[in-house]
Every structure is written in structure tokens, then in C-alpha cells.
Write an enzyme that holds these catalytic residues in place. Structure first.
Site, short mmCIF file in Angstrom:
data_model
loop_
_atom_site.label_atom_id
_atom_site.label_comp_id
_atom_site.label_asym_id
_atom_site.label_seq_id
_atom_site.Cartn_x
_atom_site.Cartn_y
_atom_site.Cartn_z
N ASP A 139 -75.17 -4.40 102.08
CA ASP A 139 -74.47 -5.68 102.02
C ASP A 139 -73.48 -5.70 103.18
OD1 ASP A 139 -73.47 -8.12 101.33
OD2 ASP A 139 -72.87 -7.56 99.30
N ASP A 186 -77.51 -11.42 104.90
CA ASP A 186 -76.64 -10.25 105.03
C ASP A 186 -76.85 -9.20 103.95
OD1 ASP A 186 -75.69 -11.79 102.96
OD2 ASP A 186 -73.57 -11.53 103.45
N GLU A 187 -77.97 -9.24 103.26
CA GLU A 187 -78.15 -8.35 102.12
C GLU A 187 -79.62 -8.01 101.96
OE1 GLU A 187 -76.97 -8.44 97.34
OE2 GLU A 187 -76.72 -10.22 98.58
#
EC number: 2.7.7.7
Length: 479
Positions: free
Chosen positions: A11, A105-106
């Protein structure tokens, strides 16, 4: 469940805001809020420095401004975020063929499938190297969780934030979960949490003690069974590589309700063109066109039309969206419009009749005031200067917009590789000032390794949370 902590969850830390801080030296270590800046805007994300004041994602922008009036408020630069996200995803795919992106983003990574890890020691080495590589390639930081299941890996990465690594050794999962609040488990939101609290259940350990039958009675069969399994640290879900995209869509929320039917049509045409550009960028086409309209009273209508075959032709999508708009009453005002394409395929089936109709539909778009904004180069007087976006001055070089209004635009001239830059104000129609593309965050790289020119971003002075596992069940590391 596997016997080694070889599922990794990454993350990125405050991703959008961190990108803005990395690209703007004057904002490093400062409160930064990214989102829609109009009266109906919401916070997309914010830096850890802004979170100290109570700002958080999905908060109305007006409330954020009251909590942190001195923060920098910026319009998102999604193309830049996507570009940096792809750099990160490439690093993940070097570790394993099984990478499951959840957002820009993960992502989850199955380290065992790629041979990158087989036990706790090699998993830690892989996670540590990944964090170093991300920092080298992008100049940003990410938090890593390592565990034997997806649920636990995500819990571990949350505990690692910001810029840390947490590994949960197999055999310690139950002891680690028991003291945690019920909201720690996936799928337990405010409503379910309140329901459990009224039944005297506030921790994960108490969920396990309540038993499966009691949870089914309280929450229903599906949710009760799933929650009981999670409380016992059971999670057999595999990492699924590159989940298939189901649809592509874009939408805009307007600061003031639109009442003019002609303008509504123009906005729908612009959205259709933006949607097609995104569709083509993904190498896709689609056969179902979807129109979304949120009216003045917050009622939301969705209309769809299925074509005879997949298309990525902007004229075809514009015409279909216009037909769908004809069936919607907008006389009371419109606050949001969206256009989407579903039924996706990786090829295009030519439809000569639709193409011909689309050619006819394009003709009015060439009249003044109806052509999509991106289809021509605007004159200086027509340009918008969104806060945070990049500009270039013929003499002063690259900079970014600090703000605009009353016929003026204020620019700070700095780059990701410079020190804090100076500020200048110009007329909005200054011919020497033009919009510019963002610069890479890391100098002297071509999609590979490099070094952040001004050093890594500092950790925030106040961390948002601390690891709450008990008995040393998890191992935490930070630089």
C-alpha cells in the site's frame, strides 16, 4: 492456508499527496490535500501532515479547509498518478506472475508463485528489497505486509504505515487478531460494528468466542459464516492476477447545477470523448454505452444502449450517449454527468451504419461552443489554470500553479530536482505561460532505476497509527 508468510500486500503511503510533495519541493513536510476544489468537492487523499488536523479521504473539501486552512489544496493529476502506478506494478510483476492490483496504489503479490520467497526469511528479504526498489525508481515510499493469507497481509500493511514492513509469522495469527477491534476485519463497517457492539462483541477474540451459530443469528448466514472464519484467521482466497476490467467510465460533478439543455449535451459529448480516450489507452473496445445523470434532487438515473458490436469510435459513443440523454428529463438541473462503456473486448467490430451516423453526429461538434475542450488547443484567454498543475514559462522554465483568480495566475517555479522555487504572478492570458506535462519524480531514468535528486522524502512528524498486535506476534521494521 499456507504455512509461510509469502503473500505480500503493498500500500503506497498517501499516494496522490506523496506524488505532489515529491514533485514540489516547497510542499515537502507540509500539509497537502488533493481532491475536487469546488464547493461540492471531496478529499481524494491527503498527506500525513494534513491528517494530524483531522483531514481524511472522502471528507467534504469545505470541512477540510476549516480543519486545515493553511494546507495546500491541489487538483488531482491522474495521468501522472497512473504513470507512477505502472512503474510500481512493473516492480511487483518482477517478483511474481501473480499480482492482483486493487487500485493505483495497492496490490497483492503471491511471492511463492514467482519463486521470490519460500519462508519468513526470504519473504522479509523480498519485501525489504521491494521497498528499496520503489523508493529508487519513484522516490516514494510504500508499506508492506507479509502473511500467509490476503486478509492478514492487508492487516499487516496497515500496521506498517507509513514506510514500514510488518511480517506475521504463521502460528501467531490468532494471538495477534484477538485483541483487535471488530472493525479490523474486512466487511465490518460502522453498521455491522454497531450491531456487534450492541451484542457485547467488540474484539476479534470475542467474535471467535461467540461461535458461528450466534454470528449467523446476528448477521445472517453468509456474513456470519465469513466473519467467524476470519476471526479464526482462516482465509483461503488466492491472489488473482490482473483482474479483468469490467467497464471504463468517466464522470464530472458540477459546482453549479446545469439547467441549459444544450450545455448538458455538450458536457455529455466531452465525457464520451474522454471515456473513449481511456478505453483506447487500455487497448479495449466495448458494445454497451452507459449514461449516468444525477439531478438537482440527488436522484440518479442510469440509461444504457447496447450496440451491434464493440467499438472505440468516439463518434459512435457520442451519438449513443446523446440518444440516451434524449430519454432523460434535465429541466430541474443536473449536478453530475457520467459516460461509460461496458461489454469490453480487445478488438473492434466495424459497424458501417453506426460509423455513418457518427460522422453526421460529428458535424455539429465543430460549431463554436460545442467542440470537446480537448479537441483543440485553447487560446491563452480560454485556458484554465488548475491548482497544482504544471506550467512552463519561456524564460523562467518549469513550475506549477499555486492559484488563480481575478485574471491572475500565481506560479511557483521549481522541479522535483530543484530546491524551493520562487513565486511569480502573471495575467491569465500571458502568452509566455503555457500548460506543461509533469516531470518525472526521479531524475535521469527511463522507466528504470535512478536516484531521487534531492534525497528521499522525510517521514511525517506524527505517525497515523501504531502496531497493536500482542506478544510480539508480528515483526516490524522501518528504515
Amino acid at each position: 492456508m499456507r504455512t509461510a508468510p509469502t503473500i505480500l500486500h503493498l500500500d503506497m503511503d498517501a499516494f496522490f499527496a506523496s506524488v505532489e510533495q515529491a514533485s514540489k519541493p516547497s510542499l515537502r513536510g507540509k500539509a497537502v490535500v488533493v481532491g475536487g476544489l469546488g464547493p461540492r468537492g471531496v478529499v481524494a487523499t491527503c498527506s500525513y501532515e494534513a491528517r494530524v488536523f483531522g483531514v481524511h479521504s472522502a471528507m467534504p473539501m469545505g470541512q477540510a479547509r476549516r480543519l486545515a486552512p493553511h494546507a495546500a489544496y491541489l487538483v488531482p493529476r491522474f495521468e501522472l498518478y497512473r504513470s507512477i502506478s505502472e512503474q510500481v506494478m512493473r516492480l511487483l510483476r518482477e517478483l511474481s506472475p501473480l499480482v492482483e492490483p486493487l487500485s493505483l496504489d495497492e496490490a497483492f503479490v503471491d511471492l511463492d508463485a514467482g519463486g521470490a520467497a519460500r519462508d519468513a526469511e526470504t519473504a522479509r528479504l523480498a519485501g525489504t528489497k521491494l521497498r528499496t526498489d520503489i523508493r529508487t525508481v519513484t522516490g516514494l515510499t510504500g508499506s508492506v505486509g507479509l502473511a500467509a493469507s490476503k486478509m492478514l497481509a492487508k492487516i499487516a500493511s496497515e500496521a506498517a504505515k507509513p514506510d514500514g514492513l510488518v511480517l506475521i509469522p504463521p502460528g501467531t495469527e490468532r494471538a495477534m487478531l484477538e485483541p483487535m477491534t471488530v472493525r479490523t476485519l474486512p466487511g465490518v463497517g460502522p453498521a455491522t460494528g454497531d450491531h456487534l457492539r450492541r451484542a457485547g462483541i467488540t474484539t476479534v477474540g470475542e467474535i471467535a468466542e461467540a461461535g458461528e451459530d450466534e454470528l449467523v443469528r446476528l448477521l445472517g448466514k453468509a456474513h456470519g459464516h465469513a466473519l467467524y472464519a476470519m476471526a479464526l484467521a482462516r482465509d483461503e482466497r488466492p491472489v488473482v492476477a490482473e483482474r479483468e476490467t469490467k467497464s471504463v467510465s468517466v464522470e464530472d460533478t458540477y459546482d453549479v447545477d446545469i439547467h441549459d439543455r444544450v450545455r448538458v449535451g455538450v458536457e455529455v459529448g466531452r465525457l464520451a470523448d474522454r471515456c473513449v480516450r481511456r478505453l483506447r489507452a487500455s487497448g479495449l473496445s466495448g458494445r454497451t454505452i452507459v449514461l449516468k445523470v444525477r439531478r438537482y434532487d440527488f436522484s440518479t438515473l442510469t440509461r444504457s444502449e447496447t450496440l451491434r458490436g464493440p467499438t472505440d469510435d468516439p463518434a459512435v459513443v457520442r451519438e449513443a450517449a446523446a440518444r440516451l440523454l434524449d430519454s432523460v428529463d434535465t429541466t430541474g438541473g443536473v449536478r453530475l454527468l457520467g459516460v461509460g462503456v461496458s461489454g469490453l473486448a480487445d478488438y473492434t467490430q466495424e459497424d458501417l451504419f453506426a460509423q455513418a451516423a457518427g460522422d453526421r453526429a460529428e458535424e455539429p461538434a465543430e460549431e463554436p461552443g460545442t467542440e470537446p475542450a480537448e479537441a483543440h488547443s485553447p487560446s491563452p484567454a480560454e485556458r484554465r489554470w488548475p491548482s497544482g498543475h504544471d506550467v512552463r514559462h519561456t524564460e523562467l522554465g518549469h513550475g506549477w500553479v499555486q492559484g488563480s483568480g481575478l485574471g491572475r495566475v500565481t506560479v511557483r517555479f521549481e522541479t522535483p530536482y530543484s530546491g524551493v522555487g520562487r513565486v511569480r504572478t502573471f495575467l491569465v492570458d500571458d502568452p509566455e505561460l503555457t500548460p506543461a506535462d509533469p516531470l518525472p519524480l526521479v531524475a535521469d531514468t527511463e522507466g528504470g532505476a535512478g536516484q531521487p535528486s534531492s534525497g528521499p522524502l522525510p517521514l511525517p512528524a506524527s505517525l497515523p497509527k501504531s502496531w497493536s498486535g500482542g506478544g510480539g506476534a508480528a515483526a516490524t521494521s522501518r528504515p
